[in-house]
Design a protein around this motif. Structure first.
Motif, short mmCIF file in Angstrom:
data_model
loop_
_atom_site.label_atom_id
_atom_site.label_comp_id
_atom_site.label_asym_id
_atom_site.label_seq_id
_atom_site.Cartn_x
_atom_site.Cartn_y
_atom_site.Cartn_z
N ASP A 141 102.24 27.25 51.71
CA ASP A 141 102.37 26.95 53.13
C ASP A 141 103.49 27.82 53.69
OD1 ASP A 141 100.39 24.95 53.22
OD2 ASP A 141 101.82 23.44 52.48
N VAL A 142 103.15 28.67 54.65
CA VAL A 142 104.18 29.51 55.26
C VAL A 142 105.21 28.63 55.98
CG1 VAL A 142 104.62 31.29 56.99
CG2 VAL A 142 102.64 31.48 55.48
N TYR A 143 104.73 27.55 56.61
CA TYR A 143 105.63 26.57 57.25
C TYR A 143 105.33 25.20 56.68
CZ TYR A 143 105.80 30.39 60.64
OH TYR A 143 105.92 31.62 61.23
N PRO A 144 106.34 24.34 56.57
CA PRO A 144 106.09 22.98 56.09
C PRO A 144 105.14 22.25 57.04
CG PRO A 144 108.45 23.47 56.13
CD PRO A 144 107.77 24.57 56.87
N LEU B 151 106.03 20.37 61.06
CA LEU B 151 107.34 20.99 61.27
C LEU B 151 108.14 20.19 62.29
CD1 LEU B 151 108.75 23.55 60.18
CD2 LEU B 151 107.98 24.74 62.24
N PHE C 172 113.36 23.39 64.10
CA PHE C 172 112.50 24.47 63.61
C PHE C 172 111.20 24.57 64.42
CE2 PHE C 172 114.80 22.46 60.03
CZ PHE C 172 115.77 23.43 59.88
N ARG C 173 110.62 23.41 64.75
CA ARG C 173 109.38 23.42 65.51
C ARG C 173 109.58 24.11 66.86
NH1 ARG C 173 106.84 20.55 69.45
NH2 ARG C 173 104.57 20.29 69.26
N ARG D 115 109.99 27.92 66.54
CA ARG D 115 108.72 28.59 66.30
C ARG D 115 107.89 28.65 67.58
NH1 ARG D 115 103.48 26.62 62.81
NH2 ARG D 115 102.39 28.61 62.85
N GLU E 269 103.76 37.48 56.11
CA GLU E 269 103.35 36.40 55.22
C GLU E 269 101.89 36.02 55.48
OE1 GLU E 269 107.33 33.80 54.36
OE2 GLU E 269 106.64 33.88 56.43
#
Length: 221
Positions: free
Chosen positions: A76-79, A82, A86-87, A90, A166
């Motif tokens: 997973d590039v992002y959890p 999110l 962080f959300r 992004r 990625e």
């Protein structure tokens, strides 16, 4: 060029000129970058560099895979789910990016098409792939990231630009088969390498950064 200047100039370039990059220059960058730190000097990185017809063929295969549906990603590039901050970071980054090319949020088709430009390495004449042994752990992933950052800064020093991708971890079977990666090696990331198109509006993006006061605490100074 100082290291500070290279760090400041480096951005994720998403529109490249078609000017070729000499193989010896690519070899030089990859070789010098091997001075990047790694715990216990494991040097976990493995790199494949493609240009010309091999790169064109990989693009064709990648496009076919993308059209048929993505493979199971390597990671997973992002959890999932999110969370902030962080959300929000992004989200803002995405909005700022698409604003440079006048694609509104509701135009999902255009946004998907822009994402698919990853397959073309955004027009770059060189595509790099980074992999490492699957039995290695998060510390070695970090080492590989430091190697990639070193590659990117050395590229800037030589008048080149990059975009770490990625995205390619979504097509591990296609890329792994084409490169002949051993089954025990995980595809970590791709990277576009070439000369930026200074006239392309998408390259005007300067992603926002928090102030040092927001992420660092200094004591005893």
């Amino acid at each position: 060029m100082s290291v500070t200047e290279a760090v400041d100039r480096r951005i994720s370039v998403r529109a490249f000129r078609t000017d070729p990059v000499a193989g010896e220059l690519v070899r030089e960058i990859l070789s010098i970058a091997a001075r990047a730190p790694s715990g216990g000097n494991l040097q976990p990185w493995r790199v494949h560099a493609l240009a010309g017809e091999p790169l064109a063929e990989l693009k064709r295969r990648g496009a076919a895979t993308l059209a048929a549906g993505l493979e199971t990603p390597e990671y997973d590039v992002y959890p999932p789910d999110l969370w902030d901050p962080f959300r929000t970071r992004r989200f803002v980054c995405g909005e700022d990016l698409y604003a440079t090319i006048d694609i509104p949020r509701e135009n999902r088709g255009a946004r998907v098409a822009q994402l698919a430009n990853n397959i073309q390495f955004f027009g770059a004449p060189v595509g790099l792939f980074f992999s490492l042994d699957r039995k290695l752990g998060p510390p070695q992933w970090s080492d590989l990231g430091m190697y990639m950052q070193t590659v990117m800064l050395l590229a800037v020093e030589r008048g080149l630009d990059t975009c770490a991708q990625e995205f390619w971890a979504r097509l591990p079977n296609t890329v792994g088969k084409f490169l002949g990666l051993p089954d025990d090696h995980m595809l970590f990331s791709g990277m576009a390498l070439g000369y930026r198109d200074e006239a392309a509006q998408i390259n005007s993006l300067r992603t926002r950064r928090d102030s040092v006061e927001e992420f660092a605490e200094l004591r005893g100074f």
